[in-house]
Design an enzyme around this catalytic site. Structure first.
Site, mmCIF file in Angstrom:
data_model
loop_
_atom_site.group_PDB
_atom_site.id
_atom_site.type_symbol
_atom_site.label_atom_id
_atom_site.label_comp_id
_atom_site.label_asym_id
_atom_site.label_seq_id
_atom_site.Cartn_x
_atom_site.Cartn_y
_atom_site.Cartn_z
ATOM 1 N N HIS A 166 -37.228 -37.799 60.546
ATOM 2 C CA HIS A 166 -38.264 -36.640 61.036
ATOM 3 C C HIS A 166 -38.877 -36.840 62.574
ATOM 4 O O HIS A 166 -38.696 -36.424 63.037
ATOM 5 C CB HIS A 166 -39.492 -36.304 60.055
ATOM 6 C CG HIS A 166 -38.801 -35.555 58.783
ATOM 7 N ND1 HIS A 166 -38.368 -34.068 59.004
ATOM 8 C CD2 HIS A 166 -38.416 -35.543 57.800
ATOM 9 C CE1 HIS A 166 -37.797 -34.149 57.866
ATOM 10 N NE2 HIS A 166 -38.410 -34.638 56.921
ATOM 11 N N ASP A 182 -31.744 -35.261 57.380
ATOM 12 C CA ASP A 182 -30.084 -35.545 56.476
ATOM 13 C C ASP A 182 -29.257 -36.307 57.620
ATOM 14 O O ASP A 182 -28.468 -37.638 56.946
ATOM 15 C CB ASP A 182 -30.067 -34.553 55.598
ATOM 16 C CG ASP A 182 -30.836 -34.485 53.997
ATOM 17 O OD1 ASP A 182 -32.027 -35.094 53.914
ATOM 18 O OD2 ASP A 182 -30.642 -33.607 53.343
ATOM 19 N N HIS A 207 -34.363 -40.825 56.271
ATOM 20 C CA HIS A 207 -35.220 -39.397 56.045
ATOM 21 C C HIS A 207 -35.910 -39.354 57.175
ATOM 22 O O HIS A 207 -36.199 -38.769 58.083
ATOM 23 C CB HIS A 207 -34.090 -39.072 55.150
ATOM 24 C CG HIS A 207 -34.849 -37.499 55.247
ATOM 25 N ND1 HIS A 207 -34.395 -37.151 55.028
ATOM 26 C CD2 HIS A 207 -36.803 -36.952 54.201
ATOM 27 C CE1 HIS A 207 -35.290 -35.125 55.429
ATOM 28 N NE2 HIS A 207 -35.854 -36.381 54.825
ATOM 29 N N GLU A 208 -37.079 -40.303 56.517
ATOM 30 C CA GLU A 208 -38.181 -40.081 57.733
ATOM 31 C C GLU A 208 -37.765 -40.199 58.789
ATOM 32 O O GLU A 208 -38.901 -40.244 59.646
ATOM 33 C CB GLU A 208 -39.116 -40.947 56.373
ATOM 34 C CG GLU A 208 -38.826 -40.695 54.807
ATOM 35 C CD GLU A 208 -40.066 -39.086 54.532
ATOM 36 O OE1 GLU A 208 -40.693 -38.485 55.370
ATOM 37 O OE2 GLU A 208 -39.364 -38.202 54.029
ATOM 38 N N GLU A 244 -35.474 -30.585 57.305
ATOM 39 C CA GLU A 244 -34.931 -31.183 56.227
ATOM 40 C C GLU A 244 -33.329 -31.299 56.478
ATOM 41 O O GLU A 244 -33.301 -32.434 56.795
ATOM 42 C CB GLU A 244 -35.125 -30.923 55.333
ATOM 43 C CG GLU A 244 -36.684 -31.041 54.686
ATOM 44 C CD GLU A 244 -36.948 -31.772 54.876
ATOM 45 O OE1 GLU A 244 -36.485 -32.852 54.514
ATOM 46 O OE2 GLU A 244 -38.102 -31.911 55.306
HETATM 47 ZN ZN LIG Z 1 -38.076 -34.101 54.875
#
Ligand SMILES: [Zn+2]
Length: 428
Positions: A282, A360, A278-279, A356
């Protein structure tokens, strides 16, 4: 003297306060209505005890927020309309002179004084509210040391920047605001690059994740995603709180993926991989430059508006200052900006929530499965006693992350092939 502008300011402060109190009330009512039973989507994953605890935590925090918001509005109105600021500046000038160096000092002193008024609330939140729900691990010594370090950091960074801005006004005249923005933007970018190595370690200890299966797995995942990371850092978040988190910080060579030690204790390997994915999402989706661009754009607009306001006799005069003075204009602008930017928060938080969802979806695609991420999110929400049923308007204003229910629903819609293991089982 009461001017139309002062009435407008008082109205804006009152309106923001009213809206915030109303949002808290709306959210409390919404949470109480759903308090009777665990939301059906989580009936099998969250125990009724933990759900009841998260409801109690949400309500306790909200009641405390109402008091804090009210105090903030009273302080702001008191400081602005009582004549305190001109008196404070006059007293400061009497002692320190009226040079730019003294003016910048006066601004820092006013800022420190105003944040000192919040200290009792911060103390109560940490040592009573968080303590009551079992989150607090901070000692009084750490808490005070944090405040002292914060103050010194504000002095070391804020004071020279204020001096620079005030000097630029004198040197450049009408066009000062653009160059002030250029300087502040460059300093901001430089800080982003060096913060992970120079500033964050002042508050926390960072250690590379120890060699082993977990580290190998995480680094391999990074390589697969085309994200070169030399190591994964573990932060001693448990020094202050049992809340857990992961974040991405820094730019370029200094970028770091940071996992809280509390997170390492709560999640298993697959779940931690999904958090890292997930990071990386980003990073890969360009969320960091987008957020920076937005913040720099906002800064440019802010400096321009400040330069226009500083020229208006009704702006400074209304609050008891002589026209054309830049230091008081800066202070008034900083104090009043929040009553306007508050109304923009749904926009900024909306963008953050969209990021977000994208991260995801990226994680689900990278891992070729969504189950570990869903399970990680569920654990994190349960451990942090997150509110599972916020009022939509409340989450719209305040939530930088979608709710668990929203994230699970979005992940369900992601076109990611399910786990390879599951497929093999199906095939016999
Ligand atoms: Zn996040």
């Amino acid at each position: 003297m009461i001017t139309p502008f002062l009435i407008l300011c008082a109205g804006a402060i009152g309106l923001k306060w009213l809206a915030q109190i109303w949002l808290e009330w709306l959210n409390q009512r919404h949470v109480r209505r759903h308090a009777g039973e665990v939301p059906p989507a989580f009936a099998n994953t969250i125990t009724p005890e933990n759900y009841a605890k998260s409801v109690a935590y949400t309500l306790a925090k909200s009641r405390f927020d109402m008091i804090e918001l009210t105090w903030g509005a009273i302080v702001l109105a008191g400081v602005l309309f009582s004549g305190f600021l001109p008196w404070f500046r006059h007293t400061f000038q009497h002692a320190a002179g009226s040079s730019i160096w003294a003016d910048a000092g006066c601004l820092v002193a006013a800022g420190a004084l105003l944040s000192a008024l919040d200290l009792p609330f911060e103390w109560h939140e940490q040592f009573h509210l968080e303590e009551r729900f079992g989150f607090n691990t901070t000692t009084a010594a750490t808490w005070w040391l944090d405040r002292v370090k914060g103050l010194l950091l504000a002095l070391a960074l804020g004071y020279p920047v204020l001096v620079l801005i005030l000097k630029l006004v004198g040197w450049l005249g009408a066009g000062w605001w653009f160059w002030a923005w250029v300087c502040v933007a460059l300093i901001q970018l430089a800080l982003m690059v060096v913060a992970p190595v120079l500033i964050l370690p002042l508050f926390n200890k960072f250690t590379p994740l120890e060699p082993g299966e977990l580290r190998d797995g995480l680094l391999a995942l990074g390589r697969r995603a085309g994200f070169r990371a030399r190591d994964i850092q573990v932060m001693d978040g448990s020094k202050r709180s049992r809340h857990s988190n992961a974040f991405f910080t820094g730019l370029g060579r200094f970028r770091k993926i940071v996992l809280f030690d509390t997170l390492l204790r709560q999640l298993d390997r697959g779940e931690l991989e999904s958090v890292l994915a997930h990071e990386i999402g980003h990073y890969k989706k360009g969320h960091i430059p987008k957020t920076i661009a937005l913040s720099l754009g906002g800064g440019l607009l802010g400096f321009y508006i400040l330069s226009v306001l500083a020229r208006q006799p009704w702006f400074l005069g209304g609050f008891g200052f002589a026209p054309g003075e830049m230091a008081p204009a800066l202070l008034l602008f900083a104090l009043l900006a929040g009553v306007v930017t508050f109304w923009l928060s749904p926009l900024f938080h909306g963008m953050s929530r969209r990021h977000e969802y994208e991260a995801d979806a990226f994680a689900a695609g990278l891992l070729q499965q969504r189950q570990p991420l869903i399970s990680a999110l569920r654990k994190l929400n349960e451990q942090n006693l997150s509110n599972l049923t916020p009022h939509p308007l409340y989450s719209g204003f305040y939530y930088s992350h979608p709710t668990l229910l929203e994230r699970e629903a979005a992940l369900g819609a992601v076109e990611a092939p399910e786990a390879p293991e599951a497929k093999m089982e199906d095939g016999g």
